[in-house]
Design a protein around this motif. Structure first.
Motif, PDB file in Angstrom:
ATOM      1  N   GLN A   3       0.963  -1.344  -0.103  1.00 47.80           N
ATOM      2  CA  GLN A   3       0.329  -0.421  -0.013  1.00 47.80           C
ATOM      3  C   GLN A   3       1.045   1.405   0.136  1.00 47.80           C
ATOM      4  O   GLN A   3      -0.383   2.709   0.160  1.00 47.80           O
ATOM      5  N   GLY A   4       2.605   1.321   0.143  1.00 47.12           N
ATOM      6  CA  GLY A   4       2.924   2.062   0.060  1.00 47.12           C
ATOM      7  C   GLY A   4       2.867   2.562  -1.197  1.00 47.12           C
ATOM      8  O   GLY A   4       3.663   4.408  -1.572  1.00 47.12           O
ATOM      9  N   LYS A   5       2.457   2.129  -2.630  1.00 50.08           N
ATOM     10  CA  LYS A   5       2.892   3.010  -3.665  1.00 50.08           C
ATOM     11  C   LYS A   5       1.760   4.141  -3.769  1.00 50.08           C
ATOM     12  O   LYS A   5       2.220   4.578  -5.003  1.00 50.08           O
ATOM     13  N   ILE A   6       0.673   4.071  -3.081  1.00 51.50           N
ATOM     14  CA  ILE A   6       0.033   4.635  -3.082  1.00 51.50           C
ATOM     15  C   ILE A   6       0.435   6.681  -3.729  1.00 51.50           C
ATOM     16  O   ILE A   6      -0.180   7.721  -3.353  1.00 51.50           O
ATOM     17  N   TRP A   7       1.794   7.060  -2.175  1.00 53.31           N
ATOM     18  CA  TRP A   7       2.728   8.229  -2.468  1.00 53.31           C
ATOM     19  C   TRP A   7       3.033   8.481  -3.645  1.00 53.31           C
ATOM     20  O   TRP A   7       3.681   9.561  -3.618  1.00 53.31           O
ATOM     21  N   THR A   8       3.132   7.723  -4.358  1.00 55.10           N
ATOM     22  CA  THR A   8       3.782   7.835  -6.101  1.00 55.10           C
ATOM     23  C   THR A   8       2.770   8.451  -6.475  1.00 55.10           C
ATOM     24  O   THR A   8       3.163   9.018  -7.605  1.00 55.10           O
ATOM     25  N   VAL A   9       1.327   8.110  -6.379  1.00 51.06           N
ATOM     26  CA  VAL A   9       0.235   8.706  -7.113  1.00 51.06           C
ATOM     27  C   VAL A   9       0.002  10.290  -6.199  1.00 51.06           C
ATOM     28  O   VAL A   9      -0.339  11.382  -6.984  1.00 51.06           O
ATOM     29  N   VAL A  10      -0.079  10.336  -5.221  1.00 55.44           N
ATOM     30  CA  VAL A  10      -0.312  11.422  -4.068  1.00 55.44           C
ATOM     31  C   VAL A  10       0.440  11.851  -3.666  1.00 55.44           C
ATOM     32  O   VAL A  10       1.720  10.829  -2.647  1.00 55.44           O
ATOM     33  N   ASN A  11       0.918  13.288  -3.501  1.00 52.04           N
ATOM     34  CA  ASN A  11       1.762  13.309  -3.002  1.00 52.04           C
ATOM     35  C   ASN A  11       1.444  13.570  -1.146  1.00 52.04           C
ATOM     36  O   ASN A  11       0.580  13.630  -0.907  1.00 52.04           O
ATOM     37  N   PRO A  12       2.181  12.728  -0.353  1.00 56.85           N
ATOM     38  CA  PRO A  12       1.996  12.973   1.384  1.00 56.85           C
ATOM     39  C   PRO A  12       1.792  14.560   1.941  1.00 56.85           C
ATOM     40  O   PRO A  12       0.916  14.508   2.555  1.00 56.85           O
ATOM     41  N   ALA A  13       2.015  15.816   1.266  1.00 56.57           N
ATOM     42  CA  ALA A  13       1.812  16.587   1.512  1.00 56.57           C
ATOM     43  C   ALA A  13       0.086  16.738   1.151  1.00 56.57           C
ATOM     44  O   ALA A  13      -0.068  17.758   2.151  1.00 56.57           O
ATOM     45  N   VAL A  14      -0.072  16.785   0.084  1.00 51.21           N
ATOM     46  CA  VAL A  14      -2.168  16.557   0.478  1.00 51.21           C
ATOM     47  C   VAL A  14      -2.997  15.545   1.055  1.00 51.21           C
ATOM     48  O   VAL A  14      -3.706  15.812   0.886  1.00 51.21           O
ATOM     49  N   GLY A  15      -1.422  14.258   0.642  1.00 50.76           N
ATOM     50  CA  GLY A  15      -2.439  13.215   0.824  1.00 50.76           C
ATOM     51  C   GLY A  15      -2.805  12.913   2.689  1.00 50.76           C
ATOM     52  O   GLY A  15      -4.260  12.429   2.865  1.00 50.76           O
ATOM     53  N   LEU A  16      -1.868  12.945   2.880  1.00 51.58           N
ATOM     54  CA  LEU A  16      -2.825  13.325   4.452  1.00 51.58           C
ATOM     55  C   LEU A  16      -3.080  13.820   5.186  1.00 51.58           C
ATOM     56  O   LEU A  16      -3.788  13.469   5.701  1.00 51.58           O
ATOM     57  N   PRO A  17      -2.507  15.366   5.146  1.00 53.38           N
ATOM     58  CA  PRO A  17      -4.058  16.337   5.550  1.00 53.38           C
ATOM     59  C   PRO A  17      -4.841  15.546   4.953  1.00 53.38           C
ATOM     60  O   PRO A  17      -6.722  16.458   5.597  1.00 53.38           O
ATOM     61  N   LEU A  18      -5.695  15.558   3.857  1.00 48.65           N
ATOM     62  CA  LEU A  18      -7.275  14.980   3.580  1.00 48.65           C
ATOM     63  C   LEU A  18      -7.565  13.643   4.452  1.00 48.65           C
ATOM     64  O   LEU A  18      -8.104  13.543   4.644  1.00 48.65           O
TER      65      LEU A  18
END
Length: 60
Positions: A3-18
């Motif tokens: 599931q770590g590959k999600i961060w290659t699609v979504v930037n963690p600076a955007v994905g984590l706050p969302l």
């Protein structure tokens, strides 16, 4: 499945706050629904009823 590959699609600076924001909003909505659709939850939040417990004596 990694599931770590999600961060290659979504930037963690955007994905984590969302992600965290959606979890917080969901929790608030659930609490609001319980508060507005039950009778016991508002009483619980106000400290419940302030009466002494009844003591029953069984005489046999």
């Amino acid at each position: 499945m990694n599931q770590g590959k999600i961060w290659t699609v979504v930037n963690p600076a955007v994905g984590l706050p969302l992600l965290l924001g959606s979890v917080a909003i969901t929790a608030l909505l659930v609490h609001l629904a319980v508060l507005t659709h039950t009778t016991w939850f508002p009483a619980f939040m106000q400290g419940g009823l302030k009466k002494a417990a009844a003591i029953e004596h069984v005489v046999g």
